[in-house]
Scaffold this active site. Sequence first.
Site: not given
Length: 315
Positions: A231, A259, A278
């Site tokens: 993450r 993000e 991602h």
Amino acid sequence: MDAKTADVWLPFPAEEIEGLPDDFTYRQWDGEDAFPADPAACVFYVTPYMKSPEVTLRPLSGMPHLEVVQTLTAGIDHVLGGLGLLRPGVRLCNARGVHEASTAELALTLTLASLRGIPGMVRGQDREEWRSGFYEALADKSVLIVGYGSIGAAIEDRLEPFECARVVRVARSARTTTRGLVHAHAELPRLLPEADVVILCTPLTDATRGLADAAFLARMKDGALLVNVARGPVADTSALLAELGSGRLRAALDVTDPEPLPAGHPLWHAPNVLITPHVGGSSTAFAPRARRLVARQLHRFAAGEPVDNTVLVTD
């Protein structure tokens, strides 16, 4: 609630999942504004995939009969903020077994692409430049996997044919596996200076938030590569930008903090960084594994058996 009146919410059509039990009414909801039915009838909620926490958590306050929340992600950090809305005894399950293959593939892709200079070659192709040279191999490198769960083990599976000099495993606490020793996080200061490639695949928790901070990065050897498929907040963006800007370290990031990475953010144009948006779990490997997991979990639930992958139970 009687099983015949109980709803299961799914983010994809029930007819796409082979072998679902007949015990429930299936409702499809993938984060749309309108709910497919009264949330009060839902007993098993499979959360939408790759939607914001605000979207994912929105129906929870109206689900008084809910018994299971099943995420389709390996991490569960995006749903933790809504657990206070649930009655005691609700089981939260992650998607262990769904993302290992896809995420491990991307971790290896990012590592190989960075070492072999593929981003520069693509830019060269755009400019019709023949960028020949001598590039690094993964062979003979020492690789440190930080977060040795099922995804970390899958990454090691894929590293095996590449003749790495050494693969070192790190998890929250030390243990021994069939492959050998898994070191505790506390040993990272000793292990980091020995690694050519550091792969982050740990869950995001209070303990791992900012794990790859300035001190962590400073202990990595000159020229080492940091790969983050965990993450974004596991790595300190400011500290990473400082190391990239100096040219001392390289990075390959499938996740960032913030993000999505906004236009104009300095990370986009930092030297020696490869960024993917991602997509670690977003591949053709996702859907068949996710459907098999959901069917298996619902059969266990319908039979009154404990569901798999339970991460926590609400108080």
